[in-house]
Design a protein around this motif. Structure first.
Motif, PDB file in Angstrom:
ATOM      1  N   ARG A  65       7.042  14.940  -3.367  1.00  0.00           N
ATOM      2  CA  ARG A  65       6.233  14.687  -2.157  1.00  0.00           C
ATOM      3  C   ARG A  65       6.967  15.366  -0.780  1.00  0.00           C
ATOM      4  NH1 ARG A  65       3.307  13.575  -5.359  1.00  0.00           N
ATOM      5  NH2 ARG A  65       1.911  11.980  -5.977  1.00  0.00           N
ATOM      6  N   LEU A  69       1.133   7.561  -2.069  1.00  0.00           N
ATOM      7  CA  LEU A  69       1.478   6.952  -0.846  1.00  0.00           C
ATOM      8  C   LEU A  69       0.602   5.740  -0.461  1.00  0.00           C
ATOM      9  CD1 LEU A  69       2.652   7.424   2.108  1.00  0.00           C
ATOM     10  CD2 LEU A  69       0.560   9.005   2.790  1.00  0.00           C
ATOM     11  N   ALA A 128       7.349   5.750   5.608  1.00  0.00           N
ATOM     12  CA  ALA A 128       6.343   6.074   4.824  1.00  0.00           C
ATOM     13  C   ALA A 128       6.692   5.306   3.071  1.00  0.00           C
ATOM     14  CB  ALA A 128       5.828   7.474   4.511  1.00  0.00           C
ATOM     15  N   TYR A 130       5.990   4.962  -0.935  1.00  0.00           N
ATOM     16  CA  TYR A 130       5.389   5.743  -1.985  1.00  0.00           C
ATOM     17  C   TYR A 130       5.576   4.480  -3.209  1.00  0.00           C
ATOM     18  CZ  TYR A 130       5.559   9.660   0.905  1.00  0.00           C
ATOM     19  OH  TYR A 130       5.460  10.658   1.988  1.00  0.00           O
TER      20      TYR A 130
END
Length: 250
Positions: A126, A175, A166, A168
């Motif tokens: 990612r 996400l 963020a 995950y």
């Protein structure tokens, strides 16, 4: 003198043309095999990954460390290497171990999840927007605290940058949510703490800001606020239901 007609050619053995065609095909295949093999070996691995297995893991989850330009799994008792993970053109800056997972932050802003037990596969990659520039501007020390598990089983992984947090899903790298920093504020990944099931992250906002604005609490479902809408972070087909967490008095 009467001319004599040329003698007819001897009859061909039955199946001779077919055998000749098969022989030509086999020779062509043999000549093409080295070329195909060379092309396969020249093909670069996705994202420049270089995985090397040194010895089978002696236990389900070997210890992890950064050594040179690679992540290394090793026997914590004897020091024997089990596998290494390197990437062309990048170097590891931080590694976060979890059951079955080796999460790594790389200098080019990529986050990877390597199979911790065997080291034979990278489950997902990612790219985090703006992370590589921010890391390059501050040096390797900035990577400290960027990777944070959001629950005891490490089913969710947080990547903390000044602009956003963020989250995950570790099973597949999906996400699940993003929390932007408040205007005029920035998250500080080096200043975090845990209390109960919450991860507390500092969010400095400059002079005049109240301390409540400079601290956020998150978990696998996002920011902890009263009466929030629960997320369903389980993969499709999983019957596990997301729980709803309400922040208590602080």
């Amino acid at each position: 003198m009467r001319a004599t007609a040329p003698a007819p050619p001897p009859p061909r053995a039955p199946g001779a043309p077919r055998r000749r065609r098969i022989g030509i095909a086999l020779v062509a295949a043999a000549l093409a095999l080295p070329l195909a093999t060379a092309a396969h070996q020249a093909r670069s691995a996705p994202y420049g990954d270089r995985l090397t297995t040194h010895a089978p893991a002696a236990r389900p989850d070997p210890a992890l460390r950064i050594r040179g330009g690679a992540v290394e799994a090793y026997d914590g008792a004897g020091g024997r290497r089990h596998w290494t993970h390197a990437r062309a053109g990048s170097r590891p800056l931080a590694v976060r171990p979890a059951p079955g997972h080796a999460f790594t932050l790389w200098s080019d802003g990529l986050v990877t999840d390597t199979a911790r037990t065997t080291g034979r596969a990278v489950h997902w990659h990612r790219a985090v927007p703006g992370l590589s520039r921010w890391l390059a501007a501050g040096g390797p020390a900035r990577a400290a605290g960027v990777l944070q598990a959001l629950d005891p089983g490490a089913r969710m992984l947080a990547v903390i940058t000044p602009q956003r947090i963020a989250a995950y899903r570790t099973r597949d790298g999906d996400l699940r949510w993003v929390l932007p920093a408040e205007p005029g504020c920035a998250f500080d990944a080096r200043r975090t703490a845990r209390t109960g099931g919450a991860l507390l992250v500092a969010q400095p906002c400059g002079a005049g800001a109240s301390w409540t604005a400079e601290l956020v609490a998150v978990d696998d479902l996002g920011r902890i606020v009263p009466d929030r809408t629960p997320l369903r972070n389980a993969p499709p087909g999983d019957n596990a239901r997301a729980r709803k967490v309400v922040a208590g008095d602080r």
